[in-house]
Enzyme design. Structure first.
Site: not given
Ligand code: FRU
Length: 493
Positions: A34, A37, A96, A161, A298
């Site tokens: 997988w 972003d 993340f 982020d 998503w």
């Protein structure tokens, strides 16, 4: 074995099992399993680096690592070892999304630590961290982590982020956030040294119609204006707008550094296809603002999961600003390096019904220019990747001035059409990039783009121009067969 070596081993094994039917020919994608972003986009010591959210152990999302690619020309990419693995006290459940900067000559990644408290209740906390590399390959997490331990008081737990840049004497960081009242917003921090951060305040927030959480912010100057890129969650669909589960778009205006006031216009979507999200940009040494997005969405259907991988990134696109403050998005000039053979199919010819260019090639760039002023047809367009039951259609309605990307017969169960208004004027120019499982449409030199994944079965190929209810004038129809940049890449064999 450390966590990165373990993940590399898992990827090697998984790579052997990958089914190649939908593998990309010239887009960034994982070796296996997988990705989502793009992260940490930067030109560092002359080379372009792209990191990405990665779960090396499974074709589904899971504890996030940072995968790593680099390139000299934005076209030929090389896989590098995984850069970040989660599992430290401050990034227990995931590394993340985030960004990259050059820091005292080193390459620094600034990312969100995701920490699960109670998985069943989806209770977690998020913080901001830094990892530094001397060689641009092996990263060491800073002992000062987390550099921002928690969000401001009036914030909900979504705090992620970070996008960092330097301006004059300071570092700045925008972070995606949600207020206590669940209003999506972007908050700003400042630091003299990249490690100690001071909260400046809210840079922009939803007016009530722009969702509960703004992910993946980016803030930069473009031709004298300030642009805030955001990926909001929770905007309601409205006619042809906001048709995907989440959107990526921008607010544009003027920013006053002294007061932290950003006066901007309304939110505009950056792309109008099915699969375009979490876009980030970098500024390169030619002064270009280059954007790359995750070319998926998503919760969408991802048939390649059955093949042992999922997720790809868009072509790098240059952003420019039109006089009316609309952002134009075009593939970077270097995309021409992909062209192997050129086929000038026809020029300046009248089209009535359809005209087929037969080709069994899968990796294509197609340029079609319709002379709209000289068309009696109600619609005109291009059909690709199918001749019988399957097809992907790009159709322009001259009556409604709407461009449609129709993926309802592109091999997915659920995807239908996407539309965008485009006042073509005298000419409609379409530049299409077709890969084994994607299409990117650039209309009228970047005025509108439509990006979608498609999953046609092999053997249904060809490029067909058509006109409906009248004739169309084709000023140009050219296609190029493109290179497979991954052929011969040992990390993928
Ligand atoms: C956006 C996003 C980010 C987050 C990351 C997790 O797609 O949800 O907000 O950092 O993906 O993988």
């Amino acid at each position: 074995m450390n966590r990165i070596q373990q993940a590399e081993e898992a990827l090697k094994k998984a790579g052997k099992k990958v089914n190649h039917r939908y593998r990309m020919g010239y887009h960034m994608m994982p070796r296996a399993n997988w990705i989502n972003d793009p992260n940490g986009l930067i030109q560092y010591k002359g080379e372009y680096h792209v990191f990405y959210q990665h779960h090396p152990y499974d074709e589904n999302w899971g504890p996030m690592h940072w995968g790593h690619l680099k390139s000299r020309d934005l076209i030929h990419w090389e896989h590098l070892p995984i850069a970040l693995a989660p599992g430290d006290a401050f990034d227990e459940s995931g590394c993340f999304s985030g960004s990259a900067v050059e820091y005292n000559g080193d390459l620094a990644l600034i990312y969100t630590g995701h920490n699960m408290i109670d998985e069943e209740k989806d209770d977690f906390y998020q913080n901001q961290n830094i990892a530094v590399s001397k060689d641009g390959i092996v990263f060491e997490k800073m002992k000062e982590n987390p550099v921002i331990a928690e969000p401001p008081e009036d914030s909900a737990r979504h705090f992620r982020d970070p996008k960092v840049w330097r301006h004059h004497e300071n570092w700045y960081m925008v972070v995606g956030n949600s207020s206590k009242e669940n209003v999506g917003r972007v908050i700003l921090y400042r630091s003299p040294n990249l490690v100690d951060w001071e909260y400046v305040g809210v840079l922009a927030q939803s007016d009530g119609n722009l969702g509960f959480m703004w992910e993946c912010p980016d803030f930069f100057e473009l031709d004298g204006k300030h642009v805030l890129l955001i990926s909001p969650q929770g905007i309601e669909a409205d006619g042809d707008s906001y048709q995907n589960l989440y959107q990526t778009g921008y607010l544009i205006g003027d920013y006053d550094e002294e007061t932290n006031e950003f006066v901007h216009g309304s939110f505009k979507e950056l792309d109008h296809g099915h699969d375009f999200y979490a876009v980030q940009t970098l500024l390169d040494d030619k002064g270009r603002r280059i954007a790359i997005g995750w070319m998926d969405m998503w919760e969408s259907e991802m048939p390649t999961k059955a093949d042992g991988w999922s997720g790809a990134l868009t072509l790098p696109r240059e952003l420019t600003l039109r006089d009316d403050h609309k952002i134009l998005m075009n593939p970077v000039e270097e995309t021409k390096l992909l062209r192997k053979t050129e086929h000038r199919v026809c020029a300046n010819r009248s089209l009535s019904g359809s005209y087929l260019a037969k080709t069994a090639e899968e990796l294509l760039e197609v340029k079609v220019v319709f002379d709209i002023a000289d068309c009696s047809a109600q619609t005109a367009g291009v059909r690709i990747r199918g001749l019988e039951k399957e097809e992907t259609i790009i159709r322009y309605s001259l009556t409604d001035q709407k461009l449609t990307l129709d993926c309802s017969a592109s091999g997915k169960e659920r995807d239908g059409v996407r539309n965008v208004q485009i006042e073509a004027g005298e000419k409609l120019s379409l530049r299409l990039f077709i890969d084994r499982s994607s299409i990117e449409v650039f209309a009228n030199h970047g005025e509108a783009t439509m990006t979608s994944r498609i999953y046609p079965k092999e053997g249904r190929l060809g490029i067909e121009l058509f006109s409906e209810k009248g004739d169309a004038r084709v000023e140009e129809f050219t296609y190029w067969v493109l290179k497979d940049i991954w052929k011969g890449d040992e990390s993928l064999e």
